[in-house]
Design a protein around this motif. Structure first.
Motif, PDB file in Angstrom:
ATOM      1  N   ASP A  68       0.810  -1.216   0.000  1.00  0.00           N
ATOM      2  CA  ASP A  68       0.000   0.000   0.000  1.00  0.00           C
ATOM      3  C   ASP A  68       0.848   1.272   0.000  1.00  0.00           C
ATOM      4  O   ASP A  68       0.314   2.379  -0.086  1.00  0.00           O
ATOM      5  N   LEU A  69       2.179   1.107   0.119  1.00  0.00           N
ATOM      6  CA  LEU A  69       3.067   2.276   0.176  1.00  0.00           C
ATOM      7  C   LEU A  69       4.070   2.263  -0.979  1.00  0.00           C
ATOM      8  O   LEU A  69       5.203   2.712  -0.823  1.00  0.00           O
ATOM      9  N   THR A  70       3.648   1.764  -2.125  1.00  0.00           N
ATOM     10  CA  THR A  70       4.562   1.689  -3.268  1.00  0.00           C
ATOM     11  C   THR A  70       4.997   3.066  -3.761  1.00  0.00           C
ATOM     12  O   THR A  70       6.025   3.187  -4.421  1.00  0.00           O
ATOM     13  N   GLY A  71       4.226   4.098  -3.437  1.00  0.00           N
ATOM     14  CA  GLY A  71       4.593   5.446  -3.866  1.00  0.00           C
ATOM     15  C   GLY A  71       5.458   6.186  -2.866  1.00  0.00           C
ATOM     16  O   GLY A  71       5.828   7.344  -3.098  1.00  0.00           O
ATOM     17  N   THR A  72       5.795   5.540  -1.754  1.00  0.00           N
ATOM     18  CA  THR A  72       6.602   6.180  -0.709  1.00  0.00           C
ATOM     19  C   THR A  72       8.054   5.750  -0.812  1.00  0.00           C
ATOM     20  O   THR A  72       8.363   4.560  -0.871  1.00  0.00           O
ATOM     21  N   ARG A  73       8.969   6.723  -0.848  1.00  0.00           N
ATOM     22  CA  ARG A  73      10.404   6.446  -0.875  1.00  0.00           C
ATOM     23  C   ARG A  73      11.004   6.772   0.492  1.00  0.00           C
ATOM     24  O   ARG A  73      10.454   7.581   1.252  1.00  0.00           O
ATOM     25  N   VAL A  74      12.146   6.177   0.782  1.00  0.00           N
ATOM     26  CA  VAL A  74      12.828   6.420   2.059  1.00  0.00           C
ATOM     27  C   VAL A  74      14.213   6.985   1.797  1.00  0.00           C
ATOM     28  O   VAL A  74      14.999   6.404   1.044  1.00  0.00           O
ATOM     29  N   LEU A  75      14.501   8.127   2.414  1.00  0.00           N
ATOM     30  CA  LEU A  75      15.827   8.734   2.367  1.00  0.00           C
ATOM     31  C   LEU A  75      16.458   8.544   3.742  1.00  0.00           C
ATOM     32  O   LEU A  75      15.987   9.090   4.740  1.00  0.00           O
ATOM     33  N   ILE A  76      17.516   7.738   3.795  1.00  0.00           N
ATOM     34  CA  ILE A  76      18.173   7.403   5.059  1.00  0.00           C
ATOM     35  C   ILE A  76      19.208   8.458   5.428  1.00  0.00           C
ATOM     36  O   ILE A  76      19.981   8.914   4.585  1.00  0.00           O
ATOM     37  N   LEU A  77      19.226   8.823   6.708  1.00  0.00           N
ATOM     38  CA  LEU A  77      20.277   9.679   7.245  1.00  0.00           C
ATOM     39  C   LEU A  77      21.381   8.781   7.778  1.00  0.00           C
ATOM     40  O   LEU A  77      21.130   7.944   8.645  1.00  0.00           O
ATOM     41  N   THR A  78      22.594   8.919   7.249  1.00  0.00           N
ATOM     42  CA  THR A  78      23.679   8.025   7.633  1.00  0.00           C
ATOM     43  C   THR A  78      24.990   8.791   7.717  1.00  0.00           C
ATOM     44  O   THR A  78      25.125   9.886   7.167  1.00  0.00           O
ATOM     45  N   THR A  79      25.952   8.201   8.394  1.00  0.00           N
ATOM     46  CA  THR A  79      27.265   8.823   8.507  1.00  0.00           C
ATOM     47  C   THR A  79      28.270   8.204   7.546  1.00  0.00           C
ATOM     48  O   THR A  79      29.435   8.568   7.542  1.00  0.00           O
ATOM     49  N   PHE A  80      27.825   7.251   6.701  1.00  0.00           N
ATOM     50  CA  PHE A  80      28.616   6.589   5.672  1.00  0.00           C
ATOM     51  C   PHE A  80      29.689   5.640   6.196  1.00  0.00           C
ATOM     52  O   PHE A  80      29.993   4.668   5.543  1.00  0.00           O
ATOM     53  N   GLU A  81      30.249   5.932   7.375  1.00  0.00           N
ATOM     54  CA  GLU A  81      31.345   5.068   7.791  1.00  0.00           C
ATOM     55  C   GLU A  81      30.862   3.713   8.317  1.00  0.00           C
ATOM     56  O   GLU A  81      31.644   2.786   8.444  1.00  0.00           O
ATOM     57  N   ILE A  82      29.577   3.601   8.651  1.00  0.00           N
ATOM     58  CA  ILE A  82      29.040   2.330   9.122  1.00  0.00           C
ATOM     59  C   ILE A  82      28.554   1.558   7.900  1.00  0.00           C
ATOM     60  O   ILE A  82      27.389   1.617   7.507  1.00  0.00           O
ATOM     61  N   ASP A  83      29.479   0.833   7.262  1.00  0.00           N
ATOM     62  CA  ASP A  83      29.212   0.201   5.978  1.00  0.00           C
ATOM     63  C   ASP A  83      28.008  -0.727   5.999  1.00  0.00           C
ATOM     64  O   ASP A  83      27.189  -0.725   5.086  1.00  0.00           O
ATOM     65  N   ASP A  84      27.905  -1.543   7.049  1.00  0.00           N
ATOM     66  CA  ASP A  84      26.851  -2.548   7.072  1.00  0.00           C
ATOM     67  C   ASP A  84      25.473  -1.904   7.129  1.00  0.00           C
ATOM     68  O   ASP A  84      24.506  -2.436   6.574  1.00  0.00           O
ATOM     69  N   TYR A  85      25.355  -0.748   7.798  1.00  0.00           N
ATOM     70  CA  TYR A  85      24.081  -0.037   7.841  1.00  0.00           C
ATOM     71  C   TYR A  85      23.632   0.353   6.435  1.00  0.00           C
ATOM     72  O   TYR A  85      22.478   0.206   6.068  1.00  0.00           O
TER      73      TYR A  85
END
Length: 232
Positions: free
Chosen positions: A75-92
């Motif tokens: 039901d949320l196919t039109g919703t995108r997610v922008l993640i806030l990250t610090t880049f150094e945590i590769d696995d995240y």
């Protein structure tokens, strides 16, 4: 059109700063605020935002689990997610991409970068152009996810035409539709058509997953520095 944004961060002060910044734009509005992943999923289902600006580290249900729930909801196919990250945590970063995140942004980004990222992700284009992010994708997504399906193989791309592969490869390097169109001497509409056909053939939920497949299958690899030379 107005881009509807849901904020998900456990820091009220940060959410407030984001709200002021976003609401000041003529083409954006904040439709809700969540202090944890569980609340983010619930609000996403009730407000149907175009983009969820998602922090990773939150109490209870974290941002990665919330991203997987939102991106996996039909039901949320039109919703995108922008993640806030610090880049150094590769696995995240790798886990977030597997979960369906449409982009990644460092918390130290400039306000103009944040606004541009929201617009780009809302348009369905992944925010994956940073060299550090490409390196993470190349190194980690080629490895099988122990909790998910086997890693994609090069043979999976056999269903694509040569043109679709070419566009997919350019998209994986971070180029937008207009940039790809300029390089191929075609219209942006033609590029979008190739992208959508490739997504349909590969069963990719969105452009970000298409980019992930480009790295998983070896279609695109991050260049390595020459021996004996320091990294850039």
């Amino acid at each position: 059109m107005t881009i509807r944004v849901l904020l998900a961060d456990d820091q009220a002060l940060l959410r407030g700063a984001f709200r002021v910044l976003i609401d000041a734009e003529d083409d954006m509005e904040v439709v809700g605020e969540a202090a944890d992943g569980r609340e983010a999923v619930e609000l996403a289902r009730t407000t149907r935002p175009d983009v969820v600006l998602m922090d990773i580290r939150m109490p209870g249900v974290d941002g990665l689990s919330a991203t997987a729930a939102i991106c996996g909801d039909p039901d949320l196919t039109g919703t995108r997610v922008l993640i806030l990250t610090t880049f150094e945590i590769d696995d995240y970063v790798a886990q977030a991409l597997r979960a369906g995140a449409g982009g990644f942004l460092g918390k130290d980004a400039e306000p103009t970068e944040l606004l541009a990222a929201l617009r780009r992700v809302a348009a369905g284009e992944p925010l994956l152009s940073a060299a550090a992010t490409r390196a993470v994708i190349d190194r980690l997504l080629a490895q099988p996810d122990p909790d998910g399906p086997p890693a994609a193989t090069p043979e999976r791309l056999a269903v694509l035409t040569a043109r679709e592969r070419e566009v997919m490869a350019m998209a994986a390097t971070g180029l937008g539709n207009e940039e790809i169109a300029a390089r191929m001497f075609v219209s942006p509409f033609t590029v979008r058509t190739h992208i959508h056909r490739a997504m349909a053939k590969l069963d990719a939920r969105d452009r970000a997953q298409l980019v992930a497949l480009a790295y998983q299958t070896g279609l695109v690899r991050t260049p390595r520095p020459a021996p004996g030379r320091p990294n850039d």
